[in-house]
Design a protein around this motif. Sequence first.
Motif, PDB file in Angstrom:
ATOM      1  N   CYS A  56     -25.924  52.842  81.288  1.00  0.00           N
ATOM      2  CA  CYS A  56     -26.464  52.316  80.040  1.00  0.00           C
ATOM      3  C   CYS A  56     -26.207  53.324  78.930  1.00  0.00           C
ATOM      4  N   LEU A  57     -25.668  52.850  77.803  1.00  0.00           N
ATOM      5  CA  LEU A  57     -25.434  53.708  76.641  1.00  0.00           C
ATOM      6  C   LEU A  57     -26.336  53.261  75.502  1.00  0.00           C
ATOM      7  N   LEU A  58     -27.133  54.193  74.993  1.00  0.00           N
ATOM      8  CA  LEU A  58     -27.979  53.943  73.826  1.00  0.00           C
ATOM      9  C   LEU A  58     -27.242  54.437  72.593  1.00  0.00           C
ATOM     10  N   VAL A  59     -27.123  53.580  71.581  1.00  0.00           N
ATOM     11  CA  VAL A  59     -26.314  53.896  70.405  1.00  0.00           C
ATOM     12  C   VAL A  59     -27.185  53.895  69.147  1.00  0.00           C
ATOM     13  N   GLY A  60     -27.108  54.989  68.390  1.00  0.00           N
ATOM     14  CA  GLY A  60     -27.773  55.087  67.102  1.00  0.00           C
ATOM     15  C   GLY A  60     -26.736  55.249  66.003  1.00  0.00           C
ATOM     16  N   VAL A  61     -26.832  54.425  64.972  1.00  0.00           N
ATOM     17  CA  VAL A  61     -25.943  54.547  63.803  1.00  0.00           C
ATOM     18  C   VAL A  61     -26.844  54.902  62.624  1.00  0.00           C
ATOM     19  N   ASN A  62     -26.856  56.179  62.270  1.00  0.00           N
ATOM     20  CA  ASN A  62     -27.800  56.690  61.284  1.00  0.00           C
ATOM     21  C   ASN A  62     -27.291  56.514  59.852  1.00  0.00           C
ATOM     22  N   ALA A  63     -28.203  56.652  58.887  1.00  0.00           N
ATOM     23  CA  ALA A  63     -27.831  56.491  57.479  1.00  0.00           C
ATOM     24  C   ALA A  63     -26.996  57.659  56.982  1.00  0.00           C
ATOM     25  N   LYS A  64     -27.228  58.853  57.550  1.00  0.00           N
ATOM     26  CA  LYS A  64     -26.473  60.040  57.154  1.00  0.00           C
ATOM     27  C   LYS A  64     -26.164  60.872  58.390  1.00  0.00           C
TER      28      LYS A  64
ATOM     29  N   TYR B 254     -24.964  48.199  76.789  1.00  0.00           N
ATOM     30  CA  TYR B 254     -24.933  48.876  75.487  1.00  0.00           C
ATOM     31  C   TYR B 254     -26.159  48.441  74.692  1.00  0.00           C
ATOM     32  N   ALA B 255     -26.990  49.397  74.319  1.00  0.00           N
ATOM     33  CA  ALA B 255     -28.214  49.090  73.574  1.00  0.00           C
ATOM     34  C   ALA B 255     -28.141  49.761  72.207  1.00  0.00           C
TER      35      ALA B 255
ATOM     36  N   ALA C 128     -19.791  43.193  79.566  1.00  0.00           N
ATOM     37  CA  ALA C 128     -20.787  44.140  79.063  1.00  0.00           C
ATOM     38  C   ALA C 128     -22.042  43.404  78.634  1.00  0.00           C
ATOM     39  N   VAL C 129     -23.171  44.041  78.844  1.00  0.00           N
ATOM     40  CA  VAL C 129     -24.463  43.495  78.418  1.00  0.00           C
ATOM     41  C   VAL C 129     -24.819  44.144  77.080  1.00  0.00           C
ATOM     42  N   ILE C 130     -25.038  43.322  76.058  1.00  0.00           N
ATOM     43  CA  ILE C 130     -25.352  43.811  74.716  1.00  0.00           C
ATOM     44  C   ILE C 130     -26.832  43.616  74.449  1.00  0.00           C
ATOM     45  N   VAL C 131     -27.511  44.724  74.136  1.00  0.00           N
ATOM     46  CA  VAL C 131     -28.955  44.698  73.873  1.00  0.00           C
ATOM     47  C   VAL C 131     -29.202  45.264  72.469  1.00  0.00           C
TER      48      VAL C 131
ATOM     49  N   GLU D 159     -33.040  33.389  66.094  1.00  0.00           N
ATOM     50  CA  GLU D 159     -31.965  32.990  65.180  1.00  0.00           C
ATOM     51  C   GLU D 159     -30.740  33.881  65.345  1.00  0.00           C
ATOM     52  N   LEU D 160     -30.967  35.192  65.554  1.00  0.00           N
ATOM     53  CA  LEU D 160     -29.849  36.123  65.724  1.00  0.00           C
ATOM     54  C   LEU D 160     -29.037  35.807  66.970  1.00  0.00           C
ATOM     55  N   ILE D 161     -29.709  35.533  68.068  1.00  0.00           N
ATOM     56  CA  ILE D 161     -28.991  35.233  69.313  1.00  0.00           C
ATOM     57  C   ILE D 161     -28.258  33.897  69.200  1.00  0.00           C
ATOM     58  N   GLU D 162     -28.908  32.923  68.552  1.00  0.00           N
ATOM     59  CA  GLU D 162     -28.255  31.624  68.372  1.00  0.00           C
ATOM     60  C   GLU D 162     -26.988  31.755  67.529  1.00  0.00           C
ATOM     61  N   ALA D 163     -27.039  32.632  66.511  1.00  0.00           N
ATOM     62  CA  ALA D 163     -25.907  32.769  65.593  1.00  0.00           C
ATOM     63  C   ALA D 163     -24.819  33.692  66.125  1.00  0.00           C
ATOM     64  N   ASN D 164     -25.128  34.519  67.116  1.00  0.00           N
ATOM     65  CA  ASN D 164     -24.171  35.519  67.597  1.00  0.00           C
ATOM     66  C   ASN D 164     -24.140  35.488  69.128  1.00  0.00           C
ATOM     67  N   ASP D 165     -23.159  34.800  69.682  1.00  0.00           N
ATOM     68  CA  ASP D 165     -23.147  34.590  71.132  1.00  0.00           C
ATOM     69  C   ASP D 165     -22.822  35.845  71.926  1.00  0.00           C
ATOM     70  N   TYR D 166     -22.465  36.925  71.246  1.00  0.00           N
ATOM     71  CA  TYR D 166     -22.176  38.177  71.952  1.00  0.00           C
ATOM     72  C   TYR D 166     -23.447  38.993  72.226  1.00  0.00           C
ATOM     73  N   ILE D 167     -24.571  38.585  71.659  1.00  0.00           N
ATOM     74  CA  ILE D 167     -25.837  39.289  71.925  1.00  0.00           C
ATOM     75  C   ILE D 167     -26.474  38.690  73.170  1.00  0.00           C
ATOM     76  N   ASP D 168     -26.822  39.537  74.137  1.00  0.00           N
ATOM     77  CA  ASP D 168     -27.441  39.059  75.370  1.00  0.00           C
ATOM     78  C   ASP D 168     -28.964  39.151  75.328  1.00  0.00           C
ATOM     79  N   TYR D 169     -29.487  40.274  74.828  1.00  0.00           N
ATOM     80  CA  TYR D 169     -30.938  40.479  74.806  1.00  0.00           C
ATOM     81  C   TYR D 169     -31.351  41.132  73.483  1.00  0.00           C
ATOM     82  N   ILE D 170     -32.543  40.799  73.034  1.00  0.00           N
ATOM     83  CA  ILE D 170     -33.158  41.494  71.902  1.00  0.00           C
ATOM     84  C   ILE D 170     -34.548  41.946  72.319  1.00  0.00           C
TER      85      ILE D 170
END
Length: 580
Positions: free
Chosen positions: A5-13, A61-62, A87-90, A102-113
Motif C-alpha cells: 500500500c502506498l500513501l500519497v500526499g500532494v502538498n501545497a508547497k 494507492y491511497a 490497482a485499488v484506488i482509495v 457523486e465522486l465515485i459515480e462520476a469517476n469509475d477509476y475510484i474504488d473506495y472513499i
Amino acid sequence: MNKNCLLVGVNAKYIHTNLAIRYLEAYCNKKYQSIQLKEFSINDSLSNILKEVYQSNSDIYAFSCYIWNIDMVLKLCSSLKKLNPKAVIVLGGPEVSFDSKELIEANDYIDYIIRGEGEETLLELLELLYGEKENQTEILGLTFRGSNGIISFPDRPLLHDLDVIPFPYKDIVQLNNKIIYYETSRGCPFSCQYCLSSTLHGVRYFSMERIKQDIKFFVELGVKQVKLVDRTFNCNKSHSLQIIKYAIELNSKTNFHFEIGADLLDYEMIAVLAQAPRDMFQFEIGVQSTNPKALSEISRAMNIDKVKENVLALKEAHNSHLHLDLIAGLPYEDFVSFGKSFDEVHKLMPDMLQLGFLKLLKGSGIRNRAHEYGIEYNDFSPYEVLKTNWISYEDIIVLKEVEHVLELYYNSGRFKNSLNYIFKNIYASFFDFYNDFAKYWRQNALFSASQSTKELYNILYNFAESKTLMSISLNELIKLDWLLYYNNGNMPGSIHRFDHSKVKNAIQSYIKTNNTVAESLFSKDEIDYKSLLKNIYYEVFYTNVLNFHAHEVENNYVVFFTKANSGEVHTLSKKLSDII
C-alpha cells in the motif's frame, strides 16, 4: 495475501509535510509493515509524480485530498488506473468526505472513499483487501462501488482516545528545513459557518504526557518550525498554558506556530508569553471581519475589542510574530464595510496581514446557504467567491489587486520605514492607500508581468511622485528600506543619493581609526579590523533615518550597515559633520 500500500500526499508547497498520511502509516503499521508513503507538491509536474507513484509497484494507492490538490489527484488516479487496471484506488480527506457517492459515480477509476477520520477505516479496509475480513462486513466511514451500485456505510464515530495513534514522524531527520505539522487536539468548540470544523462537535485532546514527549523530541532534534493544526489552540486555557510553559522551559530554538483566538487570552497567558525567548512563538489570529452583522451571520463569536487589546499586549513584548487574517466576501460585508474592517485590523500593525477570500468548502454551512446570500462561486476548487448580494465581482477584482500590493509591500517586510511614514503623514486610511496604490499598478499595466524586487522600490517611488507625495524624508526612508535588505550600492535608479565621492576617504578613515564603529556593529569575537571596509557598508542620508523626525532634514548623517552571522542587519548613525 501480501499486498503493498502506498500513501500519497500532494502538498501545497515543497516545505510542507503531510500529517494525515503519516498518521495513517503509523496507525496501520502496527499490523501491516508493507505500507509506504510518498510526498510531492502541486508545483511538481504531473508526469513526474505519476512516474514515481507507478514505479512504486504498489497494489493499493491511497491519496490524501484537499482543495489545493484534488484536481491533480483525480488526474493522477485516472492515469494510474489506465496503467495498472488491477490497482485499488482509495481517496480520503476533507475534499472527498462530503460528496463521496457523486465522486465515485462520476469517476469509475475510484474504488473506495474514506470519509472523516481515516485511521480505523483504512486499517479495516486493508484487512478486507488483504483477505482477513469478509466482503459483507460493514466498514464504517467507507463509500465504494458495489455490485448493485454505490454503497455508503454509516459514518464512523470519532476516535475517543487519540493516544492510540502512534507518533507520526519516524522519518523526521529526512524532513530537515521543512515545516513539521502537528496537533495536540482535534475539533473546535466554535461553529464558524465557513469552516469544516463546524460540522463536528466537541474537542478531543492527546494526553499532556504524550504532547510533552513529542515536543521534547522536536526540540532535541532541532526542528526549525512546528506548526500546530489545532483549530483554536487556546480554546482550553489549562491545556494550552501547560504546553506554552513547557516549550518555554525547554528554551529551544524551535519556532511554534499556533492558531489562536486572541479574545480568549487573559492576563496570565499574556504574562507567560511575554517571558518567551524571541521568535519562539508565532500566532495566527483569524479576525476575518469587524462587521458585527457579518460575524453574527457566520456564527463567529468574537469580542473584537478584546482582540485589539490582546494583540497590542502581545506586540508590547516584542518577542513573537503576529499574523492576522481577514476574509473578503462574507455575508453583509460590502466594499466599504470591508475597507473599515481592513483599517481596524491594519491599525494593529501585525507582522503579517493576510487578505483572504471566502471559500465555499464542501460540507460547510455557508455553502449550504449560498443561494440565500446570493453567493456565486467557482465550481472548481478552491470554490472561491465570485460575488454576493453585498459585493460585486468588480469589487472582488479590486480587492485581489489590493491583496497583491499588500503582499509585496507590507507582508514582505521590506518597506517598513517608508510605509510607516506614508501611514503616519500622508494617508489617514490604510485601505485608501492600498486601493490607490493598486489603481496605480492597474493604470500602468504593472499587474500584467512579474516585477523584480528592485523594481518594487522604483514603483513605490514613482507612485508617490505621481500623487505629489514625494519628499526628501520619503526618499530617504525608501533608500533606508533598500539598504536594510540589500547591503550594496546597486540602488534603484529613482532614489536620490548623496554624492559619496566628496566624503569617501574621510568616512573610510573614520571606520579604520574609530573602534566605536566596529564595536557597535560586531560582537567582540567577530571583529576583524583588517576586513572592516569589506564588512561595513555606509550611506549618507539627509536626515537621521534611524531616529526619524519628518521635519529634520537640515543635518547629514552617515549610517553604517553590517550583517551579523545570523543575517540580521546592524546599524549605527553618526552626524557627517562629526566624521569629516
